[in-house]
Design a protein around this motif. Structure first.
Motif, PDB file in Angstrom:
ATOM      1  N   GLU A 106     104.731 111.564   2.887  1.00 23.47           N
ATOM      2  CA  GLU A 106     103.900 112.768   2.854  1.00 23.47           C
ATOM      3  C   GLU A 106     102.980 112.711   4.069  1.00 23.47           C
ATOM      4  N   PHE A 107     102.960 113.790   4.842  1.00 22.79           N
ATOM      5  CA  PHE A 107     102.148 113.803   6.051  1.00 22.79           C
ATOM      6  C   PHE A 107     101.690 115.223   6.361  1.00 22.79           C
ATOM      7  N   MET A 108     100.721 115.324   7.265  1.00 20.39           N
ATOM      8  CA  MET A 108     100.256 116.611   7.762  1.00 20.39           C
ATOM      9  C   MET A 108     100.883 116.815   9.138  1.00 20.39           C
ATOM     10  N   GLN A 109     101.630 117.906   9.284  1.00 21.37           N
ATOM     11  CA  GLN A 109     102.276 118.180  10.566  1.00 21.37           C
ATOM     12  C   GLN A 109     101.234 118.484  11.628  1.00 21.37           C
ATOM     13  N   THR A 110     101.455 117.958  12.830  1.00 19.32           N
ATOM     14  CA  THR A 110     100.598 118.273  13.968  1.00 19.32           C
ATOM     15  C   THR A 110     101.483 118.667  15.144  1.00 19.32           C
ATOM     16  N   PRO A 111     101.214 119.762  15.807  1.00 21.83           N
ATOM     17  CA  PRO A 111     100.193 120.738  15.415  1.00 21.83           C
ATOM     18  C   PRO A 111     100.682 121.533  14.220  1.00 21.83           C
ATOM     19  N   GLY A 112      99.769 122.161  13.537  1.00 23.95           N
ATOM     20  CA  GLY A 112     100.124 122.970  12.385  1.00 23.95           C
ATOM     21  C   GLY A 112      98.930 123.171  11.483  1.00 23.95           C
ATOM     22  N   ARG A 113      99.203 123.798  10.339  1.00 22.13           N
ATOM     23  CA  ARG A 113      98.155 124.006   9.349  1.00 22.13           C
ATOM     24  C   ARG A 113      97.831 122.681   8.677  1.00 22.13           C
ATOM     25  N   SER A 114      96.667 122.585   8.087  1.00 23.77           N
ATOM     26  CA  SER A 114      96.238 121.356   7.418  1.00 23.77           C
ATOM     27  C   SER A 114      96.760 121.314   5.986  1.00 23.77           C
ATOM     28  N   VAL A 115      98.097 121.322   5.862  1.00 20.50           N
ATOM     29  CA  VAL A 115      98.727 121.262   4.540  1.00 20.50           C
ATOM     30  C   VAL A 115      99.748 120.124   4.534  1.00 20.50           C
ATOM     31  N   PRO A 116      99.984 119.529   3.361  1.00 12.86           N
ATOM     32  CA  PRO A 116     100.936 118.417   3.287  1.00 12.86           C
ATOM     33  C   PRO A 116     102.385 118.854   3.433  1.00 12.86           C
ATOM     34  N   THR A 117     103.174 117.976   4.028  1.00 17.38           N
ATOM     35  CA  THR A 117     104.625 118.118   4.111  1.00 17.38           C
ATOM     36  C   THR A 117     105.231 116.923   3.396  1.00 17.38           C
ATOM     37  N   LEU A 118     106.168 117.176   2.485  1.00 16.97           N
ATOM     38  CA  LEU A 118     106.905 116.115   1.797  1.00 16.97           C
ATOM     39  C   LEU A 118     108.270 116.002   2.459  1.00 16.97           C
ATOM     40  N   PHE A 119     108.631 114.795   2.856  1.00 18.57           N
ATOM     41  CA  PHE A 119     109.847 114.543   3.617  1.00 18.57           C
ATOM     42  C   PHE A 119     110.616 113.415   2.938  1.00 18.57           C
ATOM     43  N   PRO A 120     111.851 113.651   2.485  1.00 16.27           N
ATOM     44  CA  PRO A 120     112.591 112.603   1.792  1.00 16.27           C
ATOM     45  C   PRO A 120     113.009 111.479   2.736  1.00 16.27           C
ATOM     46  N   LEU A 121     113.154 110.308   2.189  1.00 21.08           N
ATOM     47  CA  LEU A 121     113.722 109.173   2.921  1.00 21.08           C
ATOM     48  C   LEU A 121     115.102 108.932   2.319  1.00 21.08           C
ATOM     49  N   ASN A 122     116.131 109.428   3.008  1.00 17.08           N
ATOM     50  CA  ASN A 122     117.499 109.262   2.514  1.00 17.08           C
ATOM     51  C   ASN A 122     118.441 109.086   3.697  1.00 17.08           C
ATOM     52  N   LYS A 123     119.725 109.147   3.464  1.00 18.12           N
ATOM     53  CA  LYS A 123     120.680 108.860   4.539  1.00 18.12           C
ATOM     54  C   LYS A 123     120.692 109.918   5.631  1.00 18.12           C
ATOM     55  N   PHE A 124     120.052 111.068   5.424  1.00 20.07           N
ATOM     56  CA  PHE A 124     120.013 112.131   6.428  1.00 20.07           C
ATOM     57  C   PHE A 124     118.712 112.144   7.219  1.00 20.07           C
ATOM     58  N   THR A 125     117.789 111.238   6.911  1.00 19.37           N
ATOM     59  CA  THR A 125     116.464 111.292   7.523  1.00 19.37           C
ATOM     60  C   THR A 125     116.006 109.913   8.003  1.00 19.37           C
ATOM     61  N   GLU A 126     115.092 109.937   8.987  1.00 22.96           N
ATOM     62  CA  GLU A 126     114.428 108.727   9.474  1.00 22.96           C
ATOM     63  C   GLU A 126     112.985 109.090   9.784  1.00 22.96           C
ATOM     64  N   VAL A 127     112.087 108.152   9.545  1.00 17.40           N
ATOM     65  CA  VAL A 127     110.684 108.355   9.875  1.00 17.40           C
ATOM     66  C   VAL A 127     110.195 107.108  10.591  1.00 17.40           C
ATOM     67  N   PHE A 128     109.518 107.319  11.729  1.00 20.42           N
ATOM     68  CA  PHE A 128     109.003 106.214  12.539  1.00 20.42           C
ATOM     69  C   PHE A 128     107.510 106.392  12.765  1.00 20.42           C
ATOM     70  N   TRP A 129     106.797 105.289  12.918  1.00 18.00           N
ATOM     71  CA  TRP A 129     105.398 105.320  13.296  1.00 18.00           C
ATOM     72  C   TRP A 129     105.223 104.463  14.539  1.00 18.00           C
ATOM     73  N   GLU A 130     104.216 104.782  15.295  1.00 21.19           N
ATOM     74  CA  GLU A 130     103.951 104.076  16.549  1.00 21.19           C
ATOM     75  C   GLU A 130     103.151 102.800  16.262  1.00 21.19           C
ATOM     76  N   ASP A 131     103.587 101.716  16.870  1.00 21.58           N
ATOM     77  CA  ASP A 131     102.927 100.433  16.716  1.00 21.58           C
ATOM     78  C   ASP A 131     102.656  99.876  18.111  1.00 21.58           C
ATOM     79  N   GLU A 132     101.436  99.447  18.362  1.00 19.82           N
ATOM     80  CA  GLU A 132     101.121  98.837  19.651  1.00 19.82           C
ATOM     81  C   GLU A 132     101.670  97.424  19.679  1.00 19.82           C
ATOM     82  N   GLU A 133     102.464  97.125  20.678  1.00 18.81           N
ATOM     83  CA  GLU A 133     102.984  95.759  20.825  1.00 18.81           C
ATOM     84  C   GLU A 133     101.857  94.834  21.251  1.00 18.81           C
ATOM     85  N   GLU A 134     101.937  93.627  20.757  1.00 21.09           N
ATOM     86  CA  GLU A 134     100.856  92.672  21.091  1.00 21.09           C
ATOM     87  C   GLU A 134     101.196  91.834  22.267  1.00 21.09           C
TER      88      GLU A 134
END
Length: 134
Positions: A106-134
């Motif tokens: 569940e996340f808030m799309q940016t740019p966009g309205r301040s409303v939640p988006t529900l996104f499934p995690l299944n074989k058709f989808t991927e979600v990544f987050w940015e991580d600073e390498e050390e």
């Protein structure tokens, strides 16, 4: 910076997409699904939530397919984690994390309205987050 799969982001909340949808039954939501040339958008009341599908208006959506749901409520709080959600035949969305469930994010799309988006995690989808390498 490197991209990491959202499942490694933090311990998921012990809640499934179906459990997240249950309290929303009767509310108006918008579901987006792949179409022939563009996304199909359906707005209507959420009904008939089961383990395998849910209904928005008259449209039945299978939980195992690519889709995302935009809720009609304000986001109260996000985490300081930016993410990219990608779905087959739907492109990618950028946003700020609200929560990770067992089989959805569940996340808030940016740019966009301040409303939640529900996104499934299944074989058709991927979600990544940015991580600073050390």
């Amino acid at each position: 910076m490197r991209k990491k799969n959202i499942r490694s982001c933090s311990v998921p909340q012990n809640i499934t997409l179906v459990q997240r949808l249950q309290p929303l039954v009767g509310r108006t939501v918008t579901v987006f699904q792949p179409g022939h040339l563009w996304l199909t958008k359906t707005t209507g009341k959420l009904t008939n939530v089961s383990k395998s599908s849910f209904t928005v208006g008259t449209k039945v959506v299978a939980v195992k397919n690519a889709f995302f749901i935009v809720l009609n409520e304000q986001v109260k709080r996000t985490k300081p984690i930016e993410l990219t959600a990608i779905a087959d035949d739907m492109g990618e969305l950028q946003g700020s994390l609200i929560q990770v469930g067992r089989d959805f994010v569940e996340f808030m799309q940016t740019p966009g309205r301040s409303v939640p988006t529900l996104f499934p995690l299944n074989k058709f989808t991927e979600v990544f987050w940015e991580d600073e390498e050390e």
